[in-house]
Design an enzyme around this catalytic site. Structure first.
Site, PDB file in Angstrom:
ATOM      1  N   CYS A  97       0.838  -1.200   0.000  1.00 50.67           N
ATOM      2  CA  CYS A  97       0.000   0.000   0.000  1.00 50.67           C
ATOM      3  C   CYS A  97       0.879   1.258   0.000  1.00 50.67           C
ATOM      4  O   CYS A  97       1.480   1.584  -1.022  1.00 50.67           O
ATOM      5  CB  CYS A  97      -0.970  -0.027   1.171  1.00 50.67           C
ATOM      6  SG  CYS A  97      -2.333   1.156   1.013  1.00 50.67           S
ATOM      7  N   HIS A 153      -3.327  -5.550   1.320  1.00 54.24           N
ATOM      8  CA  HIS A 153      -2.548  -5.750   2.542  1.00 54.24           C
ATOM      9  C   HIS A 153      -2.439  -7.231   2.915  1.00 54.24           C
ATOM     10  O   HIS A 153      -3.270  -7.736   3.695  1.00 54.24           O
ATOM     11  CB  HIS A 153      -3.203  -5.006   3.706  1.00 54.24           C
ATOM     12  CG  HIS A 153      -3.018  -3.527   3.671  1.00 54.24           C
ATOM     13  ND1 HIS A 153      -2.087  -2.869   4.449  1.00 54.24           N
ATOM     14  CD2 HIS A 153      -3.649  -2.572   2.950  1.00 54.24           C
ATOM     15  CE1 HIS A 153      -2.169  -1.556   4.214  1.00 54.24           C
ATOM     16  NE2 HIS A 153      -3.107  -1.351   3.309  1.00 54.24           N
ATOM     17  N   GLU A 196      -0.523  -8.603   5.017  1.00 54.32           N
ATOM     18  CA  GLU A 196      -0.271  -8.786   6.451  1.00 54.32           C
ATOM     19  C   GLU A 196      -1.555  -8.863   7.262  1.00 54.32           C
ATOM     20  O   GLU A 196      -1.538  -9.272   8.431  1.00 54.32           O
ATOM     21  CB  GLU A 196       0.635  -7.662   6.977  1.00 54.32           C
ATOM     22  CG  GLU A 196      -0.035  -6.330   7.235  1.00 54.32           C
ATOM     23  CD  GLU A 196      -0.260  -5.493   5.991  1.00 54.32           C
ATOM     24  OE1 GLU A 196      -0.546  -4.292   6.141  1.00 54.32           O
ATOM     25  OE2 GLU A 196      -0.151  -6.024   4.864  1.00 54.32           O
TER      26      GLU A 196
END
Length: 234
Positions: free
Chosen positions: A86, A195, A197
């Site tokens: 991002c 994302h 994660e």
């Protein structure tokens, strides 16, 4: 255990999430500070999501000239794996490690959704645990995620297989050719707007057809890097 650095800039939001993802992939996360020049002997680097410097000027523009980015760019050019997520993707573009640019979403609104992606390139340090053409689900949250480039650059990216991910089902931000992520020719630098994660542990990830919050597709990004680093060290 491979040491993977996570850079914190003023305004980073997801640095701790990235560190957690690295731990879940059996790597050792190392906190790196934007104002330092010391990479602390890490073997890979993650540039996390957030709003570095409040997105002043352009998202990622100020972070790209932070002291540590001198070292990150040099390490990437030597072949060190670098993942930009991002805002980290925006920093990679502003640092010219990846081509093109990222602008305000086409509808001028911040968007947050569980986003379907198609894996286009599974031959990088961060994607080799995927299959080409595989559909995955990764959370997306951005206001400046529209990927742009001139026609010559787009043709180069397509011709060299450097589009790493495309949006599937919905193009959430108006990115040209549905581009959600890129890699460099060497395959060590990858940037994407979604994302990974936030999709590393069942119960805390995106909704999937079989169960709510069960998605863990993002974990394979970090497992790919750890596996590549272990193989390199063997």
């Amino acid at each position: 255990m491979p040491r993977i650095g996570v850079v914190t800039f003023p305004g980073s939001l997801d640095d701790r999430d990235a560190q957690r993802a690295i731990r879940r992939a059996d790597g050792e996360p190392v906190a790196l500070w934007h104002a330092d020049h010391d990479l602390q002997d890490v073997e890979a680097i993650v540039l996390p999501g957030g709003f570095s410097y409040g997105d002043y000027l352009r998202p990622g523009a100020i972070a790209a000239v932070s002291p540590i980015m001198t070292e990150v760019v040099a390490a990437a050019n030597r072949g060190m794996p670098v993942l930009g997520i991002c805002n980290g993707f925006q920093v990679l573009v502003e640092s010219h490690l990846l081509p093109g640019g990222l602008i305000r979403n086409a509808h001028q609104q911040f968007i947050r959704r569980d986003q379907r992606l198609i894996v286009e390139n599974a031959d990088t340090a961060w994607t080799h645990r995927f299959q080409p053409g595989e559909e995955i689900v990764i959370p997306l949250k951005n206001g400046d995620g529209g990927y742009i480039a001139n026609e010559e650059t787009l043709e180069y990216l397509e011709g060299e297989g450097l589009v790493a991910f495309r949006y599937a089902g919905v193009n959430p931000n108006g990115s040209l050719r549905d581009i959600a992520g890129l890699t460099n020719e060497r395959g060590n630098v990858v940037g994407l707007m979604p994302h990974p994660e936030h999709a590393v542990e069942a119960g805390f990830g995106p909704d999937m057809p079989d169960a709510m919050r069960s998605g863990t597709d993002g974990l394979r990004f970090f497992e790919s890097a750890v596996e590549a680093l272990v193989a390199r060290a063997a």
